[in-house]
Design a protein around this motif. Structure first.
Motif, PDB file in Angstrom:
ATOM      1  N   LYS A   1       0.839  -1.204   0.000  1.00 16.44           N
ATOM      2  CA  LYS A   1       0.000   0.000   0.000  1.00 16.44           C
ATOM      3  C   LYS A   1       0.875   1.256   0.000  1.00 16.44           C
ATOM      4  O   LYS A   1       0.611   2.221  -0.735  1.00 16.44           O
ATOM      5  N   ASP A   2       1.922   1.230   0.826  1.00 14.66           N
ATOM      6  CA  ASP A   2       2.835   2.386   0.895  1.00 14.66           C
ATOM      7  C   ASP A   2       3.515   2.623  -0.452  1.00 14.66           C
ATOM      8  O   ASP A   2       3.678   3.762  -0.894  1.00 14.66           O
ATOM      9  N   ILE A   3       3.935   1.520  -1.097  1.00 17.51           N
ATOM     10  CA  ILE A   3       4.588   1.653  -2.400  1.00 17.51           C
ATOM     11  C   ILE A   3       3.612   2.262  -3.408  1.00 17.51           C
ATOM     12  O   ILE A   3       3.975   3.129  -4.207  1.00 17.51           O
ATOM     13  N   ASP A   4       2.382   1.813  -3.311  1.00 11.40           N
ATOM     14  CA  ASP A   4       1.361   2.314  -4.227  1.00 11.40           C
ATOM     15  C   ASP A   4       1.158   3.828  -4.043  1.00 11.40           C
ATOM     16  O   ASP A   4       1.151   4.597  -5.010  1.00 11.40           O
ATOM     17  N   ASN A   5       1.039   4.236  -2.771  1.00 15.85           N
ATOM     18  CA  ASN A   5       0.867   5.673  -2.482  1.00 15.85           C
ATOM     19  C   ASN A   5       2.057   6.473  -2.973  1.00 15.85           C
ATOM     20  O   ASN A   5       1.911   7.543  -3.562  1.00 15.85           O
ATOM     21  N   LEU A   6       3.233   5.930  -2.698  1.00 13.07           N
ATOM     22  CA  LEU A   6       4.463   6.626  -3.082  1.00 13.07           C
ATOM     23  C   LEU A   6       4.577   6.738  -4.607  1.00 13.07           C
ATOM     24  O   LEU A   6       4.979   7.779  -5.140  1.00 13.07           O
ATOM     25  N   SER A   7       4.194   5.676  -5.283  1.00 12.75           N
ATOM     26  CA  SER A   7       4.259   5.693  -6.747  1.00 12.75           C
ATOM     27  C   SER A   7       3.339   6.769  -7.304  1.00 12.75           C
ATOM     28  O   SER A   7       3.697   7.480  -8.253  1.00 12.75           O
ATOM     29  N   ARG A   8       2.174   6.900  -6.673  1.00 11.91           N
ATOM     30  CA  ARG A   8       1.252   7.950  -7.134  1.00 11.91           C
ATOM     31  C   ARG A   8       1.857   9.329  -6.911  1.00 11.91           C
ATOM     32  O   ARG A   8       1.748  10.219  -7.735  1.00 11.91           O
ATOM     33  N   LYS A   9       2.528   9.464  -5.763  1.00  9.98           N
ATOM     34  CA  LYS A   9       3.165  10.733  -5.444  1.00  9.98           C
ATOM     35  C   LYS A   9       4.280  11.036  -6.451  1.00  9.98           C
ATOM     36  O   LYS A   9       4.432  12.172  -6.905  1.00  9.98           O
ATOM     37  N   ILE A  10       5.044  10.007  -6.784  1.00  6.70           N
ATOM     38  CA  ILE A  10       6.142  10.196  -7.747  1.00  6.70           C
ATOM     39  C   ILE A  10       5.576  10.626  -9.102  1.00  6.70           C
ATOM     40  O   ILE A  10       6.102  11.531  -9.751  1.00  6.70           O
TER      41      ILE A  10
ATOM     42  N   THR B   1       2.850  12.239  -9.555  1.00  5.31           N
ATOM     43  CA  THR B   1       2.398  13.629  -9.405  1.00  5.31           C
ATOM     44  C   THR B   1       3.576  14.580  -9.546  1.00  5.31           C
ATOM     45  O   THR B   1       3.490  15.602 -10.227  1.00  5.31           O
ATOM     46  N   VAL B   2       4.683  14.225  -8.893  1.00  2.39           N
ATOM     47  CA  VAL B   2       5.878  15.089  -8.953  1.00  2.39           C
ATOM     48  C   VAL B   2       6.370  15.197 -10.393  1.00  2.39           C
ATOM     49  O   VAL B   2       6.714  16.281 -10.863  1.00  2.39           O
ATOM     50  N   LYS B   3       6.355  14.070 -11.092  1.00  2.00           N
ATOM     51  CA  LYS B   3       6.851  14.087 -12.472  1.00  2.00           C
ATOM     52  C   LYS B   3       5.982  14.959 -13.368  1.00  2.00           C
ATOM     53  O   LYS B   3       6.470  15.582 -14.310  1.00  2.00           O
ATOM     54  N   ALA B   4       4.679  14.981 -13.047  1.00  2.00           N
ATOM     55  CA  ALA B   4       3.768  15.754 -13.894  1.00  2.00           C
ATOM     56  C   ALA B   4       3.674  17.208 -13.456  1.00  2.00           C
ATOM     57  O   ALA B   4       2.981  18.013 -14.062  1.00  2.00           O
ATOM     58  N   TYR B   5       4.389  17.538 -12.385  1.00  2.00           N
ATOM     59  CA  TYR B   5       4.230  18.856 -11.772  1.00  2.00           C
ATOM     60  C   TYR B   5       5.241  19.859 -12.308  1.00  2.00           C
ATOM     61  O   TYR B   5       6.411  19.540 -12.495  1.00  2.00           O
ATOM     62  N   SER B   6       4.776  21.058 -12.587  1.00  2.00           N
ATOM     63  CA  SER B   6       5.729  22.110 -12.950  1.00  2.00           C
ATOM     64  C   SER B   6       5.482  23.321 -12.056  1.00  2.00           C
ATOM     65  O   SER B   6       4.344  23.653 -11.740  1.00  2.00           O
ATOM     66  N   VAL B   7       6.548  23.924 -11.641  1.00  2.00           N
ATOM     67  CA  VAL B   7       6.436  24.997 -10.661  1.00  2.00           C
ATOM     68  C   VAL B   7       6.104  26.317 -11.325  1.00  2.00           C
ATOM     69  O   VAL B   7       6.703  26.698 -12.318  1.00  2.00           O
ATOM     70  N   ARG B   8       5.125  27.003 -10.774  1.00  2.00           N
ATOM     71  CA  ARG B   8       4.912  28.410 -11.147  1.00  2.00           C
ATOM     72  C   ARG B   8       4.868  29.189  -9.846  1.00  2.00           C
ATOM     73  O   ARG B   8       3.968  29.015  -9.046  1.00  2.00           O
TER      74      ARG B   8
ATOM     75  N   ASP C   1      15.002  32.055 -14.243  1.00  2.00           N
ATOM     76  CA  ASP C   1      14.683  30.826 -14.981  1.00  2.00           C
ATOM     77  C   ASP C   1      14.122  29.759 -14.041  1.00  2.00           C
ATOM     78  O   ASP C   1      13.982  29.964 -12.849  1.00  2.00           O
ATOM     79  N   ASP C   2      13.792  28.636 -14.622  1.00  2.00           N
ATOM     80  CA  ASP C   2      13.162  27.563 -13.849  1.00  2.00           C
ATOM     81  C   ASP C   2      14.171  26.611 -13.229  1.00  2.00           C
ATOM     82  O   ASP C   2      13.799  25.599 -12.664  1.00  2.00           O
ATOM     83  N   ASN C   3      15.446  26.976 -13.365  1.00  2.00           N
ATOM     84  CA  ASN C   3      16.486  26.039 -12.997  1.00  2.00           C
ATOM     85  C   ASN C   3      16.398  25.573 -11.544  1.00  2.00           C
ATOM     86  O   ASN C   3      16.425  24.387 -11.244  1.00  2.00           O
ATOM     87  N   LYS C   4      16.273  26.546 -10.625  1.00  2.00           N
ATOM     88  CA  LYS C   4      16.249  26.181  -9.206  1.00  2.00           C
ATOM     89  C   LYS C   4      14.995  25.391  -8.858  1.00  2.00           C
ATOM     90  O   LYS C   4      15.047  24.448  -8.076  1.00  2.00           O
ATOM     91  N   ALA C   5      13.897  25.837  -9.433  1.00  2.00           N
ATOM     92  CA  ALA C   5      12.643  25.128  -9.177  1.00  2.00           C
ATOM     93  C   ALA C   5      12.752  23.693  -9.684  1.00  2.00           C
ATOM     94  O   ALA C   5      12.325  22.749  -9.015  1.00  2.00           O
ATOM     95  N   SER C   6      13.334  23.545 -10.864  1.00  2.00           N
ATOM     96  CA  SER C   6      13.481  22.200 -11.425  1.00  2.00           C
ATOM     97  C   SER C   6      14.379  21.344 -10.546  1.00  2.00           C
ATOM     98  O   SER C   6      14.123  20.152 -10.363  1.00  2.00           O
TER      99      SER C   6
END
Lengths: 119, 272
Positions: free
Chosen positions: A87-96, A98-105, B215-220
């Protein structure tokens, strides 16, 4: 008189010592409160597993039955820990994912996986 | 997600200043409303409590963003009343988040889960906020005032106190500097507080990037570091799963061996 040699009332031998250690580790594992300690003790106990063939010949059938009963408790807890890890692996995989699909603004949105989104 | 304000940046803050208590409740869902008071009336899993704290930090950042935008708008329009309300709203918001974190740090469920790390994270967040509002060192070199000179002081109980009289005087006598001080403080918070707590490990994770960072470098890099941390955690769990499966197989074999060689009958086994 049976053909089997009962050695459990004989003086303490190396096998007896190992048997005692095996019992002690089994009991410690069952008494351990956290999963890390539980696994660690069982890994330590693992090296004594080769005893199992000798054990059954050395102990009375009642004692063997008791050992099987205790071992089933160990097995139950192991199964439950296994389910928890999956279950933990499953949750963590979902989190991973999410992180991969996430971009910071800046400064938001923050990491969605770490926020309560049930509302 | 983006906070919208009108062209001058006034409308949103005006509506907030009518009811300061809702300052921390921008775009609230039911779950977020619970997060404000951190008291749902029943046991909350530690994950939910930490997620609620994360929500609170996020809302605080939104509020700080709105205050900052409003103060920037004020520089153009020069309306003292709105500036006073904006600064009061900021102080109220800081008190809100400090109070929420204090309450969460006493939460039994949180205390039991990764206690040291979670408490350390709470403490760090509080320190960041207090440092941002307390010291002049953190402000920009162009700002000669600090928050205490505009009537905002850190009280003995750890909350912010606002002296409206001092604030009014500061605004009327040195309007530009007052505005710049608030802008510097909010910019500092923007730079240091985009954090959230990982509900699994209890550790703090930086989720923003510096204002000056073009840039986005640090965020990335932050995302990559987080990804790496999660992957490491997953690897550990996979290894643990391997061990569990090995132990299960040995345990099963042990029972089989014992049964086979001693011929324990099922009734004998169950009778223990």
């Amino acid at each position: 008189m049976t053909g089997k040699t009962k050695v459990y009332d004989a003086p303490i031998s190396a096998i007896d010592k190992n048997i005692m250690e095996f019992f002690q580790l089994t009991r410690n594992a069952l008494d351990s409160e956290n999963d890390e300690a539980f696994f660690s003790i069982l890994r330590e106990r693992n090296v004594l597993f080769r005893l199992s063939e000798q054990l059954s010949f050395s102990l009375s059938s009642e004692y063997v039955a008791k050992m099987i009963f205790i071992e089933r408790k160990i097995l139950e807890r192991l199964e439950s820990e296994r389910k928890k890890i999956i279950k933990d692996i499953d949750n963590l995989s979902r989190k991973i994912n999410t992180v991969k699909a996430y971009s910071v603004r800046f400064p938001i949105p923050s990491m969605p996986a770490f926020f309560d989104q049930t509302g | 997600m983006r906070v919208t304000v009108d062209s001058k940046g006034y409308q949103a803050l005006f509506s907030i200043s009518q009811e300061p208590k809702i300052l921390n409740q921008i775009k609230l869902s039911d779950a977020e409303t619970k997060a404000i008071v951190l008291d749902s009336g029943g046991p909350i899993p530690p994950h939910n409590t930490l997620q609620a704290v994360n929500n609170t930090i996020l809302r605080f950042m939104l509020t700080v963003g709105m205050v900052s935008e409003n103060v920037s708008g004020h520089e153009l329009s020069n309306q003292n009343t709105d500036l006073e309300e904006a600064i009061a709203a900021f102080a109220e918001s800081v008190n809100g988040i400090l109070r929420n974190i204090n309450e969460a740090s006493g939460d039994d469920m949180v205390v039991n889960k990764n206690s040291d790390k979670v408490q350390g994270s709470f403490q760090k967040i509080q320190e960041i906020i207090i440092t941002a509002v307390k010291t002049q060192e953190t402000l920009s070199e162009e700002v000669s005032m600090d928050l205490s000179s505009i009537g905002i002081k850190l009280m003995h109980d750890g909350s912010l106190g606002l002296d409206h009289k001092v604030l009014k005087e500061a605004i009327s006598s040195n309007n530009g500097e007052t505005t710049r001080t608030i802008k510097a403080v909010t910019a500092n918070i923007f730079e240091t507080l985009p954090l959230c707590i990982n509900p699994d490990s209890g550790s703090l994770i930086y989720t923003g990037r510096k204002l000056e960072d073009g840039d986005d470098n640090k965020a990335s890099k932050a995302i990559a570091a987080l990804n790496e941390e999660l992957e490491e955690e997953r690897t550990k769990l996979v290894n643990k799963l391997d061990i569990a499966e090995l132990l299960i197989s040995h345990s099963t074999q042990f029972i089989v061996n014992m049964k086979f060689s001693s011929e324990v009958s099922p009734s004998e086994e169950q009778g223990i």
